[in-house]
Motif scaffolding. Structure first.
Motif, PDB file in Angstrom:
ATOM      1  N   SER A 168      -6.208   5.608   4.725  1.00  0.00           N
ATOM      2  CA  SER A 168      -6.089   4.150   4.807  1.00  0.00           C
ATOM      3  C   SER A 168      -4.963   3.693   5.721  1.00  0.00           C
ATOM      4  CB  SER A 168      -5.860   3.577   3.402  1.00  0.00           C
ATOM      5  OG  SER A 168      -4.674   4.108   2.828  1.00  0.00           O
ATOM      6  N   VAL A 169      -4.196   4.626   6.294  1.00  0.00           N
ATOM      7  CA  VAL A 169      -3.063   4.230   7.133  1.00  0.00           C
ATOM      8  C   VAL A 169      -3.530   3.460   8.351  1.00  0.00           C
ATOM      9  CG1 VAL A 169      -1.174   5.102   8.558  1.00  0.00           C
ATOM     10  CG2 VAL A 169      -1.624   6.128   6.336  1.00  0.00           C
ATOM     11  N   GLY A 170      -4.561   3.946   9.025  1.00  0.00           N
ATOM     12  CA  GLY A 170      -5.041   3.282  10.233  1.00  0.00           C
ATOM     13  C   GLY A 170      -5.511   1.869   9.970  1.00  0.00           C
ATOM     14  N   SER A 171      -6.300   1.682   8.906  1.00  0.00           N
ATOM     15  CA  SER A 171      -6.810   0.342   8.608  1.00  0.00           C
ATOM     16  C   SER A 171      -5.693  -0.617   8.214  1.00  0.00           C
ATOM     17  CB  SER A 171      -7.853   0.423   7.483  1.00  0.00           C
ATOM     18  OG  SER A 171      -7.272   0.964   6.304  1.00  0.00           O
ATOM     19  N   VAL A 172      -4.689  -0.112   7.490  1.00  0.00           N
ATOM     20  CA  VAL A 172      -3.563  -0.966   7.106  1.00  0.00           C
ATOM     21  C   VAL A 172      -2.772  -1.404   8.336  1.00  0.00           C
ATOM     22  CG1 VAL A 172      -1.367  -1.003   5.861  1.00  0.00           C
ATOM     23  CG2 VAL A 172      -3.394  -0.046   4.771  1.00  0.00           C
ATOM     24  N   LEU A 173      -2.498  -0.469   9.238  1.00  0.00           N
ATOM     25  CA  LEU A 173      -1.733  -0.799  10.434  1.00  0.00           C
ATOM     26  C   LEU A 173      -2.487  -1.770  11.330  1.00  0.00           C
ATOM     27  CD1 LEU A 173      -0.236   2.690  11.407  1.00  0.00           C
ATOM     28  CD2 LEU A 173       0.915   0.793  10.266  1.00  0.00           C
ATOM     29  N   VAL A 174      -3.776  -1.507  11.545  1.00  0.00           N
ATOM     30  CA  VAL A 174      -4.567  -2.384  12.416  1.00  0.00           C
ATOM     31  C   VAL A 174      -4.689  -3.774  11.818  1.00  0.00           C
ATOM     32  CG1 VAL A 174      -6.864  -2.749  13.398  1.00  0.00           C
ATOM     33  CG2 VAL A 174      -5.821  -0.489  13.495  1.00  0.00           C
ATOM     34  N   SER A 175      -4.934  -3.857  10.507  1.00  0.00           N
ATOM     35  CA  SER A 175      -5.059  -5.163   9.861  1.00  0.00           C
ATOM     36  C   SER A 175      -3.756  -5.954   9.934  1.00  0.00           C
ATOM     37  CB  SER A 175      -5.480  -4.977   8.403  1.00  0.00           C
ATOM     38  OG  SER A 175      -6.711  -4.288   8.309  1.00  0.00           O
ATOM     39  N   ALA A 176      -2.632  -5.271   9.690  1.00  0.00           N
ATOM     40  CA  ALA A 176      -1.341  -5.953   9.738  1.00  0.00           C
ATOM     41  C   ALA A 176      -1.014  -6.421  11.148  1.00  0.00           C
ATOM     42  CB  ALA A 176      -0.241  -5.027   9.217  1.00  0.00           C
ATOM     43  N   LEU A 177      -1.285  -5.590  12.151  1.00  0.00           N
ATOM     44  CA  LEU A 177      -1.010  -5.980  13.534  1.00  0.00           C
ATOM     45  C   LEU A 177      -1.905  -7.142  13.976  1.00  0.00           C
ATOM     46  CD1 LEU A 177      -0.501  -2.494  15.230  1.00  0.00           C
ATOM     47  CD2 LEU A 177       1.235  -4.199  14.665  1.00  0.00           C
ATOM     48  N   MET A 178      -3.171  -7.109  13.586  1.00  0.00           N
ATOM     49  CA  MET A 178      -4.070  -8.208  13.940  1.00  0.00           C
ATOM     50  C   MET A 178      -3.628  -9.508  13.277  1.00  0.00           C
ATOM     51  SD  MET A 178      -7.826  -6.379  13.859  1.00  0.00           S
ATOM     52  CE  MET A 178      -8.634  -7.950  14.193  1.00  0.00           C
ATOM     53  N   VAL A 205      -4.084  12.792  13.575  1.00  0.00           N
ATOM     54  CA  VAL A 205      -5.473  12.315  13.582  1.00  0.00           C
ATOM     55  C   VAL A 205      -5.991  12.155  12.159  1.00  0.00           C
ATOM     56  CG1 VAL A 205      -7.827  12.925  14.241  1.00  0.00           C
ATOM     57  CG2 VAL A 205      -5.960  13.255  15.860  1.00  0.00           C
ATOM     58  N   PHE A 206      -5.657  13.126  11.302  1.00  0.00           N
ATOM     59  CA  PHE A 206      -6.111  13.044   9.906  1.00  0.00           C
ATOM     60  C   PHE A 206      -5.523  11.834   9.199  1.00  0.00           C
ATOM     61  CE2 PHE A 206      -5.163  14.003   5.447  1.00  0.00           C
ATOM     62  CZ  PHE A 206      -6.450  14.170   4.946  1.00  0.00           C
ATOM     63  N   VAL A 207      -4.210  11.614   9.362  1.00  0.00           N
ATOM     64  CA  VAL A 207      -3.546  10.525   8.653  1.00  0.00           C
ATOM     65  C   VAL A 207      -4.015   9.164   9.164  1.00  0.00           C
ATOM     66  CG1 VAL A 207      -1.313   9.405   8.291  1.00  0.00           C
ATOM     67  CG2 VAL A 207      -1.514  11.872   8.029  1.00  0.00           C
ATOM     68  N   VAL A 208      -4.153   9.022  10.485  1.00  0.00           N
ATOM     69  CA  VAL A 208      -4.465   7.713  11.058  1.00  0.00           C
ATOM     70  C   VAL A 208      -5.935   7.347  10.882  1.00  0.00           C
ATOM     71  CG1 VAL A 208      -4.521   6.386  13.201  1.00  0.00           C
ATOM     72  CG2 VAL A 208      -2.549   7.822  12.676  1.00  0.00           C
ATOM     73  N   PHE A 209      -6.832   8.315  11.093  1.00  0.00           N
ATOM     74  CA  PHE A 209      -8.253   7.994  11.127  1.00  0.00           C
ATOM     75  C   PHE A 209      -9.011   8.344   9.847  1.00  0.00           C
ATOM     76  CE2 PHE A 209      -7.046   8.565  15.591  1.00  0.00           C
ATOM     77  CZ  PHE A 209      -7.517   7.372  16.132  1.00  0.00           C
ATOM     78  N   LEU A 210      -8.486   9.227   9.049  1.00  0.00           N
ATOM     79  CA  LEU A 210      -9.213   9.668   7.855  1.00  0.00           C
ATOM     80  C   LEU A 210      -8.575   9.191   6.561  1.00  0.00           C
ATOM     81  CD1 LEU A 210     -10.143  13.329   8.899  1.00  0.00           C
ATOM     82  CD2 LEU A 210     -11.477  11.224   9.156  1.00  0.00           C
ATOM     83  N   ASN A 263       0.860  -1.184   0.000  1.00  0.00           N
ATOM     84  CA  ASN A 263       0.000   0.000   0.000  1.00  0.00           C
ATOM     85  C   ASN A 263       0.901   1.241   0.000  1.00  0.00           C
ATOM     86  OD1 ASN A 263      -3.010  -1.012   0.683  1.00  0.00           O
ATOM     87  ND2 ASN A 263      -1.527  -2.227   1.838  1.00  0.00           N
ATOM     88  N   PRO A 264       1.468   1.586  -1.151  1.00  0.00           N
ATOM     89  CA  PRO A 264       2.463   2.674  -1.195  1.00  0.00           C
ATOM     90  C   PRO A 264       1.915   4.022  -0.743  1.00  0.00           C
ATOM     91  CG  PRO A 264       1.799   2.020  -3.408  1.00  0.00           C
ATOM     92  CD  PRO A 264       1.234   1.009  -2.483  1.00  0.00           C
ATOM     93  N   PHE A 265       0.638   4.287  -0.989  1.00  0.00           N
ATOM     94  CA  PHE A 265       0.069   5.563  -0.549  1.00  0.00           C
ATOM     95  C   PHE A 265       0.090   5.665   0.971  1.00  0.00           C
ATOM     96  CE2 PHE A 265      -3.670   8.115   0.712  1.00  0.00           C
ATOM     97  CZ  PHE A 265      -3.287   9.332   0.181  1.00  0.00           C
ATOM     98  N   SER A 266      -0.281   4.581   1.655  1.00  0.00           N
ATOM     99  CA  SER A 266      -0.245   4.575   3.121  1.00  0.00           C
ATOM    100  C   SER A 266       1.188   4.689   3.629  1.00  0.00           C
ATOM    101  CB  SER A 266      -0.899   3.296   3.654  1.00  0.00           C
ATOM    102  OG  SER A 266      -2.242   3.212   3.247  1.00  0.00           O
ATOM    103  N   LEU A 267       2.127   4.046   2.937  1.00  0.00           N
ATOM    104  CA  LEU A 267       3.530   4.119   3.332  1.00  0.00           C
ATOM    105  C   LEU A 267       4.056   5.546   3.226  1.00  0.00           C
ATOM    106  CD1 LEU A 267       6.166   2.741   4.154  1.00  0.00           C
ATOM    107  CD2 LEU A 267       6.572   2.239   1.736  1.00  0.00           C
ATOM    108  N   ILE A 268       3.711   6.251   2.142  1.00  0.00           N
ATOM    109  CA  ILE A 268       4.175   7.631   1.963  1.00  0.00           C
ATOM    110  C   ILE A 268       3.599   8.532   3.050  1.00  0.00           C
ATOM    111  CG2 ILE A 268       4.059   9.623   0.427  1.00  0.00           C
ATOM    112  CD1 ILE A 268       4.156   7.690  -1.928  1.00  0.00           C
ATOM    113  N   LEU A 269       2.313   8.348   3.349  1.00  0.00           N
ATOM    114  CA  LEU A 269       1.696   9.157   4.397  1.00  0.00           C
ATOM    115  C   LEU A 269       2.325   8.890   5.759  1.00  0.00           C
ATOM    116  CD1 LEU A 269      -2.110   9.058   3.491  1.00  0.00           C
ATOM    117  CD2 LEU A 269      -0.533  10.974   3.255  1.00  0.00           C
ATOM    118  N   LEU A 270       2.586   7.625   6.047  1.00  0.00           N
ATOM    119  CA  LEU A 270       3.177   7.278   7.344  1.00  0.00           C
ATOM    120  C   LEU A 270       4.596   7.822   7.471  1.00  0.00           C
ATOM    121  CD1 LEU A 270       2.768   5.788  10.000  1.00  0.00           C
ATOM    122  CD2 LEU A 270       3.644   3.726   8.907  1.00  0.00           C
ATOM    123  N   VAL A 271       5.387   7.712   6.414  1.00  0.00           N
ATOM    124  CA  VAL A 271       6.746   8.252   6.438  1.00  0.00           C
ATOM    125  C   VAL A 271       6.711   9.776   6.597  1.00  0.00           C
ATOM    126  CG1 VAL A 271       8.829   8.588   5.059  1.00  0.00           C
ATOM    127  CG2 VAL A 271       7.754   6.341   5.158  1.00  0.00           C
ATOM    128  N   GLY A 272       5.787  10.428   5.906  1.00  0.00           N
ATOM    129  CA  GLY A 272       5.656  11.867   6.055  1.00  0.00           C
ATOM    130  C   GLY A 272       5.254  12.265   7.460  1.00  0.00           C
TER     131      GLY A 272
END
Length: 227
Positions: free
Chosen positions: A161-171, A154-159, A106-115
């Motif tokens: 796809s970053v939050g859903s990717v992280l939660v899914s991977a951790l689960m 808050v915007f990046v995590v909850f609004l 999920n490169p878009f989520s990766l870019i947002l998380l790195v930023g």
């Protein structure tokens, strides 16, 4: 015929320490020259090296002869606790690998998380306390910077796809660890020595190098005051 040497003119070195100038006209210290950033990188490197030294052989983790179905839920829970105590670092590596694969797919989520991480690192944690943040000619205080970064988090995590990717991977990682721990028979593991010699808390392998780096952390009070 006498010759006079030309007068020596004073030469001023206009090169700043970092080589760049901020929007407010002041010199911006490069991250590599920041002592707090260097101390953090050294501490992180020592922690990772110390943790990898405690990992167990992967052949033990994947030994097929040691797998069997637990007879009850209590036995499965006991196996998970014992296997986690022994294969703790290996399990962290498995979860980290699953998390890395999820972000790479999920490169878009990766870019947002790195930023997001870069924003917290260079705009707040390791920014000198005597150097205010200046954006487009406006100076922001530490409180305003913290508020902006919190809103961005808050915007990046909850609004996004970053939050859903992280939660899914951790689960998924926790499920893999629990399944392995429940079906791996721990009778052949040296659990007594492991429990007596090392702590079993979450990320406890970071405690040793963290105490060793206390002196380096004390040398950078600006970071400690911000965190």
């Amino acid at each position: 015929m006498s010759s006079t040497a030309p007068p020596v003119l004073p030469i001023s070195n206009s090169q700043t320490t970092a080589g760049t100038t901020g929007a407010g006209g002041g010199a911006i210290e490069a991250p590599a020259n920041n002592p707090a950033f260097r101390a953090f990188i050294n501490n992180l490197s020592n922690s990772l090296r110390h943790g990898l030294d405690q990992r167990r052989p992967w052949s033990e983790l994947a030994d097929r002869s040691a797998f069997s179905k637990p007879e009850s839920f209590s036995e499965a829970t006991l196996r998970v606790r014992k296997n986690f105590s022994y294969f703790r670092v290996n399990y962290y590596a498995v979860v980290s690998l699953i998390l890395a694969v999820s972000l790479l797919t999920n490169p878009f989520s990766l870019i947002l998380l790195v930023g997001l991480l870069a924003s917290w690192t260079f705009l707040y944690l390791f920014r000198p306390s005597d150097q205010p943040l200046v954006i487009l000619g406006r100076t922001f205080s530490d409180f305003e910077t913290l508020a902006l970064l919190s809103a961005f988090t808050v915007f990046v995590v909850f609004l996004t796809s970053v939050g859903s990717v992280l939660v899914s991977a951790l689960m998924l990682g926790v499920a893999v660890v629990c399944l392995h721990g429940a079906f791996r028979v721990p009778e052949d593991l040296f659990l007594d020595d492991q429990e007596n010699s090392q702590p079993t808390g979450f990320l406890s392998f970071l405690r040793g190098p963290a105490s060793a780096a206390a002196a380096a952390a004390a040398a950078v009070p600006t970071v400690a005051s911000r965190v």
